[in-house]
Design a protein around this motif. Structure first.
Motif, mmCIF file in Angstrom:
data_model
loop_
_atom_site.group_PDB
_atom_site.id
_atom_site.type_symbol
_atom_site.label_atom_id
_atom_site.label_comp_id
_atom_site.label_asym_id
_atom_site.label_seq_id
_atom_site.Cartn_x
_atom_site.Cartn_y
_atom_site.Cartn_z
ATOM 1 N N HIS B 51 0.858 -1.174 0.000
ATOM 2 C CA HIS B 51 0.000 0.000 0.000
ATOM 3 C C HIS B 51 0.899 1.230 0.000
ATOM 4 O O HIS B 51 1.844 1.307 0.800
ATOM 5 C CB HIS B 51 -0.875 -0.049 1.267
ATOM 6 N N LEU B 52 0.630 2.199 -0.861
ATOM 7 C CA LEU B 52 1.506 3.372 -0.943
ATOM 8 C C LEU B 52 1.170 4.435 0.102
ATOM 9 O O LEU B 52 1.765 5.499 0.125
ATOM 10 C CB LEU B 52 1.471 3.968 -2.350
ATOM 11 N N GLY B 53 0.209 4.135 0.957
ATOM 12 C CA GLY B 53 -0.068 5.015 2.094
ATOM 13 C C GLY B 53 -0.931 6.214 1.731
ATOM 14 O O GLY B 53 -1.608 6.238 0.707
ATOM 15 N N MET B 54 -0.836 7.222 2.590
ATOM 16 C CA MET B 54 -1.716 8.393 2.434
ATOM 17 C C MET B 54 -1.225 9.328 1.321
ATOM 18 O O MET B 54 -0.031 9.376 1.028
ATOM 19 C CB MET B 54 -1.769 9.164 3.751
ATOM 20 N N THR B 55 -2.185 10.048 0.758
ATOM 21 C CA THR B 55 -1.863 11.054 -0.256
ATOM 22 C C THR B 55 -2.382 12.405 0.238
ATOM 23 O O THR B 55 -3.222 12.464 1.129
ATOM 24 C CB THR B 55 -2.559 10.734 -1.595
ATOM 25 N N ARG B 56 -1.842 13.495 -0.363
ATOM 26 C CA ARG B 56 -2.303 14.813 0.102
ATOM 27 C C ARG B 56 -3.739 15.094 -0.358
ATOM 28 O O ARG B 56 -4.561 15.510 0.413
ATOM 29 C CB ARG B 56 -1.382 15.928 -0.406
ATOM 30 N N LEU B 94 2.283 11.609 -2.694
ATOM 31 C CA LEU B 94 2.403 10.652 -1.586
ATOM 32 C C LEU B 94 2.988 11.359 -0.369
ATOM 33 O O LEU B 94 3.937 12.145 -0.494
ATOM 34 C CB LEU B 94 3.313 9.486 -1.983
ATOM 35 N N LEU B 95 2.449 11.053 0.800
ATOM 36 C CA LEU B 95 2.905 11.731 2.021
ATOM 37 C C LEU B 95 3.965 10.946 2.791
ATOM 38 O O LEU B 95 4.824 11.530 3.448
ATOM 39 C CB LEU B 95 1.705 11.983 2.950
ATOM 40 N N GLN B 96 3.905 9.636 2.694
ATOM 41 C CA GLN B 96 4.765 8.814 3.567
ATOM 42 C C GLN B 96 6.138 8.604 2.924
ATOM 43 O O GLN B 96 6.530 7.499 2.574
ATOM 44 C CB GLN B 96 4.045 7.494 3.868
ATOM 45 N N ILE B 97 6.870 9.703 2.817
ATOM 46 C CA ILE B 97 8.065 9.697 1.967
ATOM 47 C C ILE B 97 9.277 8.991 2.567
ATOM 48 O O ILE B 97 10.236 8.725 1.867
ATOM 49 C CB ILE B 97 8.471 11.123 1.565
ATOM 50 N N THR B 98 9.256 8.713 3.859
ATOM 51 C CA THR B 98 10.431 8.039 4.415
ATOM 52 C C THR B 98 10.201 6.531 4.563
ATOM 53 O O THR B 98 11.034 5.834 5.137
ATOM 54 C CB THR B 98 10.841 8.641 5.780
ATOM 55 N N ASP B 99 9.106 6.041 4.030
ATOM 56 C CA ASP B 99 8.827 4.603 4.050
ATOM 57 C C ASP B 99 9.697 3.934 2.986
ATOM 58 O O ASP B 99 9.581 4.240 1.794
ATOM 59 C CB ASP B 99 7.337 4.388 3.769
ATOM 60 N N VAL B 164 11.058 17.653 -2.996
ATOM 61 C CA VAL B 164 10.684 17.071 -1.708
ATOM 62 C C VAL B 164 11.015 18.093 -0.618
ATOM 63 O O VAL B 164 12.185 18.349 -0.324
ATOM 64 C CB VAL B 164 11.475 15.773 -1.448
ATOM 65 N N ALA B 165 10.002 18.691 -0.061
ATOM 66 C CA ALA B 165 10.221 19.756 0.927
ATOM 67 C C ALA B 165 10.155 19.180 2.346
ATOM 68 O O ALA B 165 9.201 18.469 2.676
ATOM 69 C CB ALA B 165 9.165 20.831 0.751
ATOM 70 N N ILE B 166 11.160 19.498 3.121
ATOM 71 C CA ILE B 166 11.151 19.109 4.533
ATOM 72 C C ILE B 166 11.093 20.415 5.320
ATOM 73 O O ILE B 166 12.070 21.172 5.347
ATOM 74 C CB ILE B 166 12.432 18.323 4.900
ATOM 75 N N THR B 167 9.975 20.703 5.908
ATOM 76 C CA THR B 167 9.813 21.981 6.600
ATOM 77 C C THR B 167 9.074 21.772 7.923
ATOM 78 O O THR B 167 8.437 20.745 8.128
ATOM 79 C CB THR B 167 8.970 22.973 5.764
ATOM 80 N N ARG B 168 9.145 22.771 8.756
ATOM 81 C CA ARG B 168 8.432 22.712 10.035
ATOM 82 C C ARG B 168 6.923 22.898 9.831
ATOM 83 O O ARG B 168 6.112 22.304 10.504
ATOM 84 C CB ARG B 168 8.952 23.826 10.959
ATOM 85 N N LYS B 169 6.593 23.714 8.838
ATOM 86 C CA LYS B 169 5.194 24.128 8.705
ATOM 87 C C LYS B 169 4.309 23.198 7.882
ATOM 88 O O LYS B 169 3.091 23.263 7.987
ATOM 89 C CB LYS B 169 5.130 25.539 8.098
ATOM 90 N N GLY B 170 4.914 22.398 7.034
ATOM 91 C CA GLY B 170 4.072 21.574 6.162
ATOM 92 C C GLY B 170 4.467 20.114 6.202
ATOM 93 O O GLY B 170 5.561 19.765 6.666
ATOM 94 N N SER B 172 5.593 16.630 4.505
ATOM 95 C CA SER B 172 6.379 16.242 3.339
ATOM 96 C C SER B 172 5.452 15.609 2.302
ATOM 97 O O SER B 172 4.371 15.108 2.633
ATOM 98 C CB SER B 172 7.422 15.216 3.754
ATOM 99 N N GLY B 173 5.909 15.612 1.056
ATOM 100 C CA GLY B 173 5.129 14.956 0.008
ATOM 101 C C GLY B 173 5.965 14.791 -1.238
ATOM 102 O O GLY B 173 6.925 15.544 -1.461
ATOM 103 N N ILE B 174 5.664 13.785 -2.017
ATOM 104 C CA ILE B 174 6.345 13.581 -3.300
ATOM 105 C C ILE B 174 5.277 13.423 -4.368
ATOM 106 O O ILE B 174 4.398 12.565 -4.258
ATOM 107 C CB ILE B 174 7.229 12.305 -3.288
ATOM 108 N N ASN B 175 5.370 14.259 -5.393
ATOM 109 C CA ASN B 175 4.449 14.123 -6.532
ATOM 110 C C ASN B 175 4.948 13.018 -7.439
ATOM 111 O O ASN B 175 6.028 13.129 -8.000
ATOM 112 C CB ASN B 175 4.388 15.438 -7.317
ATOM 113 N N VAL B 176 4.176 11.967 -7.531
ATOM 114 C CA VAL B 176 4.586 10.860 -8.391
ATOM 115 C C VAL B 176 3.638 10.764 -9.586
ATOM 116 O O VAL B 176 2.469 11.134 -9.487
ATOM 117 C CB VAL B 176 4.599 9.508 -7.642
#
Lengths: 86, 199
Positions: B51-56, B94-99, B164-170, B172-176
């Motif tokens: 399962h690719l997990g949650m999406t935005r 996809l949100l679960q980018i470190t999986d 791939v943005a790693i920020t405090r406010k948002g 993470s996500g990857i557009n695939v």
């Protein structure tokens, strides 16, 4: 059996026969034979959608390949034993 | 004389969150992905499914044909058309980018996974192009115990790891964007994928 994978075929039919058997099943079920590399190997083939006759055919092939592989293995063991006795 | 029935039916409007699955088995010609009654891929028929997990914001499926139009001097509109290409894609953020399992699916061709005591890593470089069988599965509005499926039999992520943005406010996500590739030895009408629903 609901799916065949290369791993399951290698366990049943031996490494040498697995690929040929996979391709025979792929042709029988019209899965396509130019599947290419799926995450490091050939993808699983879902057998659930095959007709009963085709599923039986696959089972027969698997059984035949398993007994062939077992016979080859026992012949190899015998010949190794003979050589060891010389 | 009689009127003709209209076809307004909210139960055939898709309006539910879907689930993205990769690593699926290839269905036989004329058959479809095998689902469990809960709408997930049947585990024995799809032993490598993940399962690719949650999406935005859910997922988007596209099948876009390109048509060549032929004109005759005597007429102003095309006198015939022929389909010359067919693009089939499935995209999502996809949100679960470190999986690690998810990363392996989306970095096929340029990412190589390895693990050792204390870490999992993906190295980037030229790899062997590999594919995955991917599907978007969602419950139908008419009956939530029945499911509809967009399936690409042989696909790869052509977007790579983009922005791939790693920020405090948002989050993470990857557009695939998984692009379907033809399995040329299947029946000509069924080489790239399928949409189907349970009834």
């Amino acid at each position: 059996m609901k799916a065949v994978t290369m791993k399951s075929l290698q366990e049943k039919a031996g490494k040498d026969n697995a690929r040929a058997l996979y391709m025979r099943i792929a042709k029988l079920g019209k899965y396509g034979t130019d599947l290419g590399d799926f995450e490091g190997g050939l993808p699983p083939l879902d057998l659930s959608g095959l007709s009963e006759a085709k599923q039986r055919q696959v089972e027969e092939w698997l059984e035949a390949a398993a007994s062939e592989s077992a016979a080859a293995e026992s012949a190899e063991k015998k010949s190794t034993k003979k050589e060891g006795n010389k | 004389m009689a009127g003709t029935a209209t076809n307004n039916d909210v139960t055939v409007i898709a309006n539910s969150p879907g689930q993205l699955w990769a690593g699926l088995a290839i269905p036989a010609g004329g058959a479809a992905l095998t689902l469990d009654t809960d709408g997930t891929p049947d585990a024995t028929a799809n032993p490598s499914a993940i399962h690719l997990g949650m999406t935005r914001e859910g997922a988007v499926f596209n099948v876009k044909p390109a048509f060549e139009q032929f004109y005759a001097d005597e007429f102003s509109s095309p006198i015939k058309v022929r389909m010359t290409a067919l693009e089939a894609t499935l995209s999502a953020e996809l949100l679960q980018i470190t999986d690690a399992d998810v990363l392996q699916k989306i970095t096929a061709g340029f990412g190589t996974y390895s693990s050792a005591l204390g870490y999992e890593r993906t190295t980037f470089g030229v790899g062997v192009q590999s594919y995955t069988s991917i599907a978007l599965i969602f419950p139908t509005e008419a009956d939530v115990t029945k499911f509809a499926v967009f399936h690409l039999y042989k696909a790869f992520n052509e977007n790579g790891l983009d922005s791939v943005a790693i920020t405090r406010k948002g989050m993470s996500g990857i557009n695939v964007m998984f692009r379907g590739v033809d399995i040329t030895t299947r029946t000509a009408t069924d080489t790239v994928g399928a949409y189907w629903k349970q009834v």
